[in-house]
Design an enzyme around this catalytic site. Structure first.
Site, PDB file in Angstrom:
ATOM      1  CE  LYS A  97      -3.333   2.789   2.523  1.00  0.00           C
ATOM      2  NZ  LYS A  97      -4.160   2.978   3.658  1.00  0.00           N
ATOM      3  N   GLY A 158      -8.593   9.244   9.321  1.00  0.00           N
ATOM      4  CA  GLY A 158      -9.104   9.255  10.794  1.00  0.00           C
ATOM      5  C   GLY A 158     -10.265  10.222  11.176  1.00  0.00           C
ATOM      6  CB  ALA A 184      -8.717   7.901   4.154  1.00  0.00           C
ATOM      7  N   GLY A 185     -11.378   8.125   6.301  1.00  0.00           N
ATOM      8  CA  GLY A 185     -12.631   8.846   6.273  1.00  0.00           C
ATOM      9  C   GLY A 185     -14.004   7.889   6.563  1.00  0.00           C
ATOM     10  CG  ASN A 206      -6.783   1.512  11.397  1.00  0.00           C
ATOM     11  OD1 ASN A 206      -5.439   1.849  11.245  1.00  0.00           O
ATOM     12  ND2 ASN A 206      -7.041   0.678  12.449  1.00  0.00           N
ATOM     13  CB  THR A 207      -9.921   5.599  12.670  1.00  0.00           C
ATOM     14  OG1 THR A 207      -8.464   5.907  12.454  1.00  0.00           O
ATOM     15  CG2 THR A 207     -10.232   6.361  13.601  1.00  0.00           C
TER      16      THR A 207
END
Length: 257
Positions: A97, A158, A184-185, A206-207
């Site tokens: 990645k 995040g 992301a997001g 992830n977050t």
């Protein structure tokens, strides 16, 4: 739900996961197993590449996980290429990645350096999944440069704001000849389902999982949301209309004898 194919490899799960921000490696492993994810990304800066028995790797170097090292922290193409070569030598994988974000505040990807690194790494035989802005033109350039998939952001890393780039994601998905992974997001299962309903091939989360009050339960929620969104996309959603249309005839009984 059909399988996802990237660079000759098949994935049953279309939920890719990150490994940062968990309170412990044991909890990370439990949540990732609950998610059903088969492709997990780990920042090279968190791993001692001289030893495979580091805490985080000991939880990830096992089925069903496929490791996707990422170059988070690299500030330019040169640093990213160096990190990629170290990772391939130490971890035995050419999958990468690609993340290049010189601004530590917003962590937004550098499009120019990302394209340069993709061109170089493709020639070196890497399977590259670049993290980028939701830029349709850049996505086509990366595809032409040899990217195995593209990973446009839904919102800054995040932030959990969801698909703030939805209009551009739709164009990318329409035009792309390689898989599109929204990265992301994504802050809730409904965001993941929305991305899959648009036609994204996968999402990376992830977050939203790691920072929830119950990461294992949240991982399950994301698993189900991704599956539901993909099944809905494959079933083809009914068209959106601006006027009311009755689901049952309103006057047919008047014609009955």
């Amino acid at each position: 739900m059909t399988a996802l194919h990237i660079a000759g490899k098949s994935f049953t799960s279309r939920l890719f996961t990150g490994t940062g921000k968990f309170s412990s490696s044991a909890l990370m492993e439990e949540a990732l197993l609950a998610s059903g994810s088969e492709l997990v990304t780990v920042a090279l800066k968190r791993v001692d590449l001289r030893k495979k028995d580091t805490d985080i790797l000991s939880h990830l170097l096992q089925p069903p996980f496929n490791l996707l090292p990422n170059t988070s922290g690299a500030r330019n193409a040169k640093e990213a290429i160096y990190a990629a070569e170290l990772a391939r030598e130490a971890l035995g994988t050419s999958w990468l990645k690609l993340e290049i974000h010189p601004d530590p505040k917003y962590l937004l990807p550098d499009p120019i350096e990302t394209l340069l690194a993709t061109e170089a790494l493709a020639k070196l035989g890497f399977v590259i999944l670049p993290y980028i802005h939701a830029d349709p033109v850049l996505c086509k350039r990366l595809e032409e440069a040899g990217a195995a998939a593209v990973m446009p952001l839904g919102a800054p890393i995040g932030t959990n704001k969801g698909l703030r780039t939805r209009d551009f994601l739709e164009i990318i998905i329409e035009q792309s000849r390689v898989p599109v992974v929204v990265d992301a997001g994504i802050g809730s299962p409904s965001h993941a389902a929305e991305a899959m309903e648009l036609g994204a091939d996968a999402v990376l989360v992830n977050t939203a999982i790691a920072c929830s009050s119950n990461p294992v339960q949240m991982a399950i929620a994301f698993k189900l949301a991704v599956e539901a969104g993909r099944i809905a996309y494959e079933a083809r959603l009914a068209p959106v209309r601006h006027g009311a249309h009755a689901s049952s005839p309103l006057t047919a009984f008047l014609n009955e004898d």
